[in-house]
Scaffold this motif. Structure first.
Motif, PDB file in Angstrom:
ATOM      1  N   PHE A  14      -6.689   4.566 -13.341  1.00  0.00           N
ATOM      2  CA  PHE A  14      -7.396   3.288 -13.437  1.00  0.00           C
ATOM      3  C   PHE A  14      -6.676   2.212 -12.615  1.00  0.00           C
ATOM      4  O   PHE A  14      -5.465   2.293 -12.385  1.00  0.00           O
ATOM      5  N   MET A  15      -7.463   1.192 -12.214  1.00  0.00           N
ATOM      6  CA  MET A  15      -6.882   0.018 -11.534  1.00  0.00           C
ATOM      7  C   MET A  15      -5.652  -0.471 -12.287  1.00  0.00           C
ATOM      8  O   MET A  15      -5.719  -0.626 -13.514  1.00  0.00           O
ATOM      9  N   GLY A  16      -4.580  -0.714 -11.564  1.00  0.00           N
ATOM     10  CA  GLY A  16      -3.395  -1.283 -12.200  1.00  0.00           C
ATOM     11  C   GLY A  16      -2.527  -0.276 -12.932  1.00  0.00           C
ATOM     12  O   GLY A  16      -1.539  -0.642 -13.568  1.00  0.00           O
ATOM     13  N   SER A  17      -2.860   1.018 -12.829  1.00  0.00           N
ATOM     14  CA  SER A  17      -2.019   2.011 -13.513  1.00  0.00           C
ATOM     15  C   SER A  17      -0.715   2.252 -12.747  1.00  0.00           C
ATOM     16  O   SER A  17       0.194   2.909 -13.252  1.00  0.00           O
ATOM     17  N   GLY A  18      -0.630   1.734 -11.523  1.00  0.00           N
ATOM     18  CA  GLY A  18       0.620   1.840 -10.758  1.00  0.00           C
ATOM     19  C   GLY A  18       0.557   2.768  -9.562  1.00  0.00           C
ATOM     20  O   GLY A  18       1.595   3.098  -8.975  1.00  0.00           O
ATOM     21  N   LYS A  19      -0.633   3.181  -9.165  1.00  0.00           N
ATOM     22  CA  LYS A  19      -0.754   4.165  -8.072  1.00  0.00           C
ATOM     23  C   LYS A  19      -0.092   3.673  -6.776  1.00  0.00           C
ATOM     24  O   LYS A  19       0.627   4.420  -6.121  1.00  0.00           O
ATOM     25  N   THR A  20      -0.359   2.416  -6.413  1.00  0.00           N
ATOM     26  CA  THR A  20       0.193   1.884  -5.168  1.00  0.00           C
ATOM     27  C   THR A  20       1.713   1.742  -5.258  1.00  0.00           C
ATOM     28  O   THR A  20       2.452   2.228  -4.391  1.00  0.00           O
ATOM     29  N   THR A  21       2.183   1.105  -6.326  1.00  0.00           N
ATOM     30  CA  THR A  21       3.614   0.848  -6.495  1.00  0.00           C
ATOM     31  C   THR A  21       4.403   2.149  -6.609  1.00  0.00           C
ATOM     32  O   THR A  21       5.428   2.331  -5.942  1.00  0.00           O
ATOM     33  N   ARG A 115      -1.424  -6.202 -18.098  1.00  0.00           N
ATOM     34  CA  ARG A 115      -1.472  -6.407 -16.630  1.00  0.00           C
ATOM     35  C   ARG A 115      -2.745  -7.121 -16.177  1.00  0.00           C
ATOM     36  O   ARG A 115      -2.902  -7.412 -14.995  1.00  0.00           O
ATOM     37  N   LEU A 118      -2.693 -10.381 -14.059  1.00  0.00           N
ATOM     38  CA  LEU A 118      -2.134 -10.099 -12.736  1.00  0.00           C
ATOM     39  C   LEU A 118      -3.166  -9.435 -11.812  1.00  0.00           C
ATOM     40  O   LEU A 118      -3.217  -9.692 -10.615  1.00  0.00           O
ATOM     41  N   LEU A 119      -3.998  -8.588 -12.424  1.00  0.00           N
ATOM     42  CA  LEU A 119      -4.935  -7.793 -11.621  1.00  0.00           C
ATOM     43  C   LEU A 119      -6.223  -8.528 -11.279  1.00  0.00           C
ATOM     44  O   LEU A 119      -6.813  -8.316 -10.222  1.00  0.00           O
ATOM     45  N   ARG A 123      -9.149  -7.615  -8.068  1.00  0.00           N
ATOM     46  CA  ARG A 123      -9.953  -6.423  -8.366  1.00  0.00           C
ATOM     47  C   ARG A 123     -11.421  -6.808  -8.597  1.00  0.00           C
ATOM     48  O   ARG A 123     -11.788  -7.253  -9.686  1.00  0.00           O
ATOM     49  N   LEU A 157       7.473   2.738 -19.657  1.00  0.00           N
ATOM     50  CA  LEU A 157       8.412   3.186 -18.615  1.00  0.00           C
ATOM     51  C   LEU A 157       8.340   2.240 -17.421  1.00  0.00           C
ATOM     52  O   LEU A 157       7.261   1.747 -17.087  1.00  0.00           O
ATOM     53  N   ASP A 158       9.504   1.984 -16.799  1.00  0.00           N
ATOM     54  CA  ASP A 158       9.438   1.127 -15.615  1.00  0.00           C
ATOM     55  C   ASP A 158       9.157   1.989 -14.371  1.00  0.00           C
ATOM     56  O   ASP A 158       9.098   3.222 -14.447  1.00  0.00           O
ATOM     57  N   ILE A 159       8.982   1.302 -13.239  1.00  0.00           N
ATOM     58  CA  ILE A 159       8.532   1.984 -12.027  1.00  0.00           C
ATOM     59  C   ILE A 159       9.517   3.078 -11.583  1.00  0.00           C
ATOM     60  O   ILE A 159       9.112   4.176 -11.191  1.00  0.00           O
ATOM     61  N   VAL A 162       9.271   6.170 -13.878  1.00  0.00           N
ATOM     62  CA  VAL A 162       8.078   6.965 -13.590  1.00  0.00           C
ATOM     63  C   VAL A 162       8.278   7.763 -12.299  1.00  0.00           C
ATOM     64  O   VAL A 162       8.048   8.979 -12.262  1.00  0.00           O
TER      65      VAL A 162
HETATM   66  N1  LIG Z   1       5.308   1.473 -14.765  1.00  0.00           N
HETATM   67  C1  LIG Z   1       5.104   0.177 -14.571  1.00  0.00           C
HETATM   68  N2  LIG Z   1       5.682  -0.717 -15.373  1.00  0.00           N
HETATM   69  C2  LIG Z   1       5.432  -2.035 -15.193  1.00  0.00           C
HETATM   70  N3  LIG Z   1       4.625  -2.570 -14.258  1.00  0.00           N
HETATM   71  C3  LIG Z   1       4.040  -1.723 -13.436  1.00  0.00           C
HETATM   72  C4  LIG Z   1       4.237  -0.324 -13.539  1.00  0.00           C
HETATM   73  N4  LIG Z   1       3.503   0.263 -12.582  1.00  0.00           N
HETATM   74  C5  LIG Z   1       2.882  -0.739 -11.918  1.00  0.00           C
HETATM   75  N5  LIG Z   1       3.225  -1.926 -12.427  1.00  0.00           N
HETATM   76  C6  LIG Z   1       2.755  -3.237 -11.990  1.00  0.00           C
HETATM   77  O1  LIG Z   1       1.351  -3.283 -12.207  1.00  0.00           O
HETATM   78  C7  LIG Z   1       0.726  -3.934 -11.119  1.00  0.00           C
HETATM   79  C8  LIG Z   1      -0.390  -3.088 -10.555  1.00  0.00           C
HETATM   80  O2  LIG Z   1       0.173  -1.947  -9.946  1.00  0.00           O
HETATM   81  P1  LIG Z   1      -0.477  -1.215  -8.691  1.00  0.00           P
HETATM   82  O3  LIG Z   1       0.576  -0.331  -8.134  1.00  0.00           O
HETATM   83  O4  LIG Z   1      -1.115  -2.183  -7.776  1.00  0.00           O
HETATM   84  O5  LIG Z   1      -1.606  -0.347  -9.412  1.00  0.00           O
HETATM   85  P2  LIG Z   1      -2.842   0.426  -8.809  1.00  0.00           P
HETATM   86  O6  LIG Z   1      -2.550   0.757  -7.378  1.00  0.00           O
HETATM   87  O7  LIG Z   1      -2.964   1.635  -9.674  1.00  0.00           O
HETATM   88  O8  LIG Z   1      -3.999  -0.494  -8.957  1.00  0.00           O
HETATM   89  C9  LIG Z   1       1.828  -4.249 -10.089  1.00  0.00           C
HETATM   90  O9  LIG Z   1       2.145  -5.621 -10.209  1.00  0.00           O
HETATM   91  C10 LIG Z   1       2.989  -3.400 -10.505  1.00  0.00           C
HETATM   92  O10 LIG Z   1       4.234  -4.033 -10.256  1.00  0.00           O
END
Ligand SMILES: Nc1ncnc2c1ncn2[C@@H]1O[C@H](COP(=O)(O)OP(=O)(O)O)[C@@H](O)[C@H]1O
Ligand SMILES: O=C(O)C1=C[C@@H](OP(=O)(O)O)[C@@H](O)[C@H](O)C1
Ligand SMILES: [Mg+2]
Length: 178
Positions: A14-21, A115, A118-119, A123, A157-159, A162
Motif C-alpha cells: 500500500f501507499m506509504g508502506s515504505g517501498k520507495t525508502t 503516516r 505525511l502522505l 498521493r 520496525l525502523d527503515i 526492515v
Molecule cells: N519502516 C518505517 N518506519 C517508519 N517510517 C517509514 C518506514 N518506512 C517508510 N517510512 C516513512 O513513510 C513515508 C512513506 O514511505 P515511502 O517509502 O514513500 O512509501 P511508498 O513508496 O510505499 O509509498 C516516508 O516518509 C518514509 O520515511
C-alpha cells in the motif's frame, strides 16, 4: 531468463508502506541499481505524480506505469519499487511474478494511519477521501497484494531494521535456491 540470484526484486504494498525508502536502502546495501517506477513516470512527464493525475488523468499514468514495469522487470539485478496501485493490473502482476522476486511490504492500518498526514499531499488516490473510505481501500488493496513471493510486516520496525531483515532473508534464499 536470469538465474535465481540475479533476478530483480520488486517491492509491492500500500501507499506509504515504505517501498520507495526501503527499496532504495536495500539497493544501496546490495550494490544494485534502484528503480522507483513513480520517479521514472515523473521524469517522463516532467511533473509530480499528483499533477500527472490532474493534467493527464489516471489512465495515462497507469498506461505508462505498465509500460515501464514491463521493461524493467525483464532486466536482471534491479531493485524495483512499484506504486501501490500497480498490482491492480493482471499483466503487471504476471510480469513481476514471472521474472522477479516479489516482496510485499505490509503494515497494520493502525501503524499506517500515523503516516497519513505525511502522505496526503503527494498521493492523488487519497485526496478527498474520509478516513473510513481510506480504511476500506486499505483492506480492499490487501487482495491485490496476495500474489507475492514473500511478505514482511514492518510495524514497529525502523527503515534499517526492515532493510537488514530483507537482505538476510534474500541471502538465505539465494543460498538455498541458487
Ligand atoms: N519502516 C518505517 N518506519 C517508519 N517510517 C517509514 C518506514 N518506512 C517508510 N517510512 C516513512 O513513510 C513515508 C512513506 O514511505 P515511502 O517509502 O514513500 O512509501 P511508498 O513508496 O510505499 O509509498 C516516508 O516518509 C518514509 O520515511
Ligand atoms: O496506490 C496507488 O494507486 C498509487 C500509489 C503511489 O505510489 P506509492 O505506493 O509509492 O505511494 C503512486 O503510484 C500513485 O500515487 C498511485
Ligand atoms: Mg513509492
Amino acid at each position: 531468463m536470469s538465474s535465481y540470484r540475479e533476478k530483480s526484486i520488486v517491492f509491492i504494498g500500500f501507499m506509504g508502506s515504505g517501498k520507495t525508502t526501503i527499496g532504495e536502502q536495500v539497493a544501496k546495501k546490495l550494490y544494485r541499481d534502484f528503480v522507483d517506477i513513480d520517479e521514472e513516470i515523473e521524469k517522463e512527464y516532467g511533473m509530480p505524480v499528483i499533477d500527472i493525475f490532474k493534467v493527464h488523468g489516471e489512465e495515462a499514468f497507469r498506461s505508462k506505469e505498465k509500460e515501464l514495469i514491463k521493461g524493467y522487470c525483464e532486466r536482471p539485478l534491479k531493485i524495483i519499487s512499484v506504486g501501490g496501485g500497480a498490482f491492480m493490473n493482471e499483466e503487471i502482476r504476471e510480469v513481476c511474478l514471472q521474472n522477479c522476486i516479489v516482496f510485499f511490504l505490509d503494515l497494520s492500518f493502525n501503524a499506517w494511519k500515523e503516516r497519513l498526514t505525511l502522505l496526503l499531499p503527494s498521493r492523488p488516490v487519497l485526496q478527498g477521501k474520509s478516513i473510513e473510505e481510506i480504511e476500506e481501500l486499505f483492506y480492499k488493496r490487501q487482495g491485490i497484494y496476495a500474489d507475492h513471493n514473500s511478505k514482511f510486516t514492518t510495524d514497529h520496525l525502523d527503515i534499517d531494521e526492515v532493510s537488514d531483515y530483507l537482505i538476510k532473508s534474500l541471502k538465505t534464499s539465494w543460498d538455498l535456491y541458487s
